[in-house]
Scaffold this motif. Structure first.
Motif, mmCIF file in Angstrom:
data_model
loop_
_atom_site.group_PDB
_atom_site.id
_atom_site.type_symbol
_atom_site.label_atom_id
_atom_site.label_comp_id
_atom_site.label_asym_id
_atom_site.label_seq_id
_atom_site.Cartn_x
_atom_site.Cartn_y
_atom_site.Cartn_z
ATOM 1 N N TYR A 61 -15.270 -5.374 6.067
ATOM 2 C CA TYR A 61 -16.531 -4.838 6.593
ATOM 3 C C TYR A 61 -17.698 -5.781 6.268
ATOM 4 C CZ TYR A 61 -19.770 -1.019 7.917
ATOM 5 O OH TYR A 61 -20.724 -0.232 8.519
ATOM 6 N N THR B 73 0.264 5.754 0.532
ATOM 7 C CA THR B 73 -0.643 6.873 0.764
ATOM 8 C C THR B 73 -0.033 8.139 0.184
ATOM 9 O OG1 THR B 73 -1.495 5.869 2.794
ATOM 10 C CG2 THR B 73 -1.871 8.222 2.493
ATOM 11 N N THR C 126 0.843 -1.197 0.000
ATOM 12 C CA THR C 126 0.000 0.000 0.000
ATOM 13 C C THR C 126 0.876 1.245 0.000
ATOM 14 O OG1 THR C 126 -0.147 0.140 2.413
ATOM 15 C CG2 THR C 126 -1.820 -1.195 1.275
ATOM 16 N N CYS D 130 -12.667 -6.988 1.514
ATOM 17 C CA CYS D 130 -13.020 -5.926 2.460
ATOM 18 C C CYS D 130 -13.504 -6.572 3.759
ATOM 19 C CB CYS D 130 -14.109 -5.026 1.867
ATOM 20 S SG CYS D 130 -14.631 -3.736 3.027
ATOM 21 N N VAL E 220 -7.510 -2.792 2.897
ATOM 22 C CA VAL E 220 -6.246 -3.442 3.246
ATOM 23 C C VAL E 220 -5.524 -2.610 4.294
ATOM 24 C CG1 VAL E 220 -4.038 -4.258 2.337
ATOM 25 C CG2 VAL E 220 -6.097 -4.389 0.918
ATOM 26 N N ASP E 221 -5.043 -3.251 5.344
ATOM 27 C CA ASP E 221 -4.241 -2.541 6.343
ATOM 28 C C ASP E 221 -2.957 -2.019 5.698
ATOM 29 O OD1 ASP E 221 -6.079 -3.070 8.312
ATOM 30 O OD2 ASP E 221 -5.063 -4.903 8.981
ATOM 31 N N ASP E 222 -2.376 -0.984 6.282
ATOM 32 C CA ASP E 222 -1.148 -0.404 5.744
ATOM 33 C C ASP E 222 -0.064 -1.484 5.633
ATOM 34 O OD1 ASP E 222 -2.461 1.986 5.663
ATOM 35 O OD2 ASP E 222 -1.577 2.761 7.504
ATOM 36 N N THR E 223 0.479 -1.629 4.425
ATOM 37 C CA THR E 223 1.453 -2.686 4.140
ATOM 38 C C THR E 223 2.596 -2.086 3.334
ATOM 39 O OG1 THR E 223 -0.385 -4.272 3.999
ATOM 40 C CG2 THR E 223 1.745 -4.994 3.149
ATOM 41 N N ASN F 60 -7.637 2.093 -2.240
ATOM 42 C CA ASN F 60 -7.821 1.103 -1.171
ATOM 43 C C ASN F 60 -9.194 1.334 -0.537
ATOM 44 O OD1 ASN F 60 -7.399 -0.872 0.725
ATOM 45 N ND2 ASN F 60 -5.843 0.251 1.885
ATOM 46 N N SER G 54 -15.410 1.481 2.520
ATOM 47 C CA SER G 54 -14.491 1.165 3.613
ATOM 48 C C SER G 54 -13.059 0.982 3.109
ATOM 49 C CB SER G 54 -14.946 -0.128 4.304
ATOM 50 O OG SER G 54 -14.034 -0.506 5.306
ATOM 51 N N LYS G 55 -12.099 1.393 3.935
ATOM 52 C CA LYS G 55 -10.704 1.030 3.660
ATOM 53 C C LYS G 55 -10.601 -0.486 3.803
ATOM 54 C CE LYS G 55 -6.019 1.620 5.505
ATOM 55 N NZ LYS G 55 -5.175 2.347 6.497
#
Length: 378
Positions: free
Chosen positions: A116, A67, A65, A114, A98-101, A88, A95-96
């Motif tokens: 959620y 940002t 990921t 996702c 994927v966690d920050d990777t 993402n 919803s976001k």
């Protein structure tokens, strides 16, 4: 002529000619929070921005990921080995996913899910599946199951972000219909692709938060008039008087030549170091006598803070003792620069200076300021 702030806040646009008396970017553009918000759209959403290195995701299913401003993206290598970038953001309710990777620790998955409501996407962005609760209307008394429409996998897929590359260097652009990366890069693309950048592995990363505006550090990187006074260890063996600053439309390069007698090992650039700055916030550093290269990502956090991500690439991801010492020297250079730019930013925040005057060897800084002004005015 330097323009002090006399309370009238009278400044001019960056001059087209460096000899003009008001040629620098006015100081308020380094310290105003509203300018930081404006730059997210005028600069970081319109130009090609470095996303990462393709070597980090060599196998299908690997992803990382990134940002840029407020925009989170996930970069994948799909089953056809094509590298793609997506927001993402889930196509269901935003919803976001994927966690920050970071690319230093990439993930591996056969799809993007996702958390959620468990909508799941292929690595090429198409919607793969939804839970049964999206196929039947058992909890809705006004709707029969057969009336529930089937979702089109492509129309309900992820939102793709424009992605292009210079060798293994991946860039993204958030504009709806951007000009090609090759147009922004100019001759830089062909020049960098003549080097075997893909043969080198990421060996070390440093992430630092620095208390100044990102353009302050970018300006410092783009000139070396400060080197003699502030980087004594680094300039040993380098002929600053033989150095050259070359400026193109959206990039500039600082050439440093080593003194005679300094041996050059088998390296990317034997005996000559080249520091490339590619607008808006990416650098590629070829060190001459070291068999490797480095990159900087200069990511703004807010108007008074940025994050520097410094990556080092060598033939092997395991550093030799000589390479470790070289990286430590480079890190020392960064920390010396951090102190310089934070001191400069303290002065800018005081409000005393309205508009600075650049020197004749700061034409690369002038180019940085001109591009910034042009982005604001576009």
């Amino acid at each position: 002529m330097t323009q002090w702030n006399d309370g009238t806040e009278v400044t001019a646009a960056v001059s087209p000619d460096i000899t003009d008396e008001t040629n620098a970017l006015p100081a308020k553009y380094f310290t105003d929070p509203a300018v930081h918000e404006m730059e997210k759209e005028t600069i970081f959403s319109r130009y090609w921005v470095y996303a990462g290195h393709a070597n980090a995701i060599e196998e299908p299913g690997e992803y990382f990921t990134r940002t840029v401003g407020d925009k989170g993206i996930v970069i994948t290598r799909d089953k056809d080995r094509e590298v793609r970038a997506f927001y993402n953001v889930c196509a269901h309710r935003g919803s976001k996913m994927v966690d920050d990777t970071p690319m230093t620790d990439p993930g591996n998955a056969n799809g993007i899910r996702c958390p959620y409501h468990l909508w799941t996407y292929e690595l090429d962005g198409k919607l793969r599946s939804t839970p049964q609760s999206f196929e039947k209307a058992g909890m809705n008394p006004d709707l029969e199951d057969e009336d529930v429409p089937e979702l089109d996998p492509e129309k309900n897929g992820l939102m793709e972000v424009h992605l292009d590359s210079i060798g293994p260097l991946l860039f993204v652009n958030f504009a709806e219909d951007p000009a090609p990366l090759a147009e922004q890069a100019g001759t830089l693309k062909e020049e960098l692709e003549s080097f075997p950048l893909e043969d080198y592995q990421l060996a070390r990363r440093y992430v630092s938060e620095v208390e100044c505006n990102w353009k302050t550090f970018s300006g410092n990187y783009s000139e070396c008039d400060h080197c003699q006074a502030n980087h004594q260890d680094w300039i040993k063996g380098i002929s600053l008087s033989e150095s050259e600053l070359e400026v193109d439309d959206h990039y500039w390069v600082l050439h440093y030549t080593h003194d005679e007698g300094v041996e050059a090992a088998e390296s990317l650039i034997e005996g000559e170091a080249r520091f490339y700055y590619f607008w808006p916030n990416f650098t590629l550093n070829m060190y001459g006598n070291a068999d490797g290269y480095g990159t900087y990502i200069i990511d703004p956090i807010d108007e008074g803070c940025f994050q520097l991500i410094a990556d080092y690439y060598f033939k092997d991801s395991e550093l030799t003792e000589e390479e470790r010492e070289f990286v430590q020297l480079s890190r020392k250079l960064q920390e010396e620069d951090f102190e310089l730019v934070e001191r400069q930013y303290e002065g800018l925040k005081s409000g005393a200076l309205a508009q600075a005057q650049l020197g004749p060897n700061e034409h690369t800084v002038h180019r940085l300021h001109r591009l910034t002004q042009e982005a604001y005015d576009a």
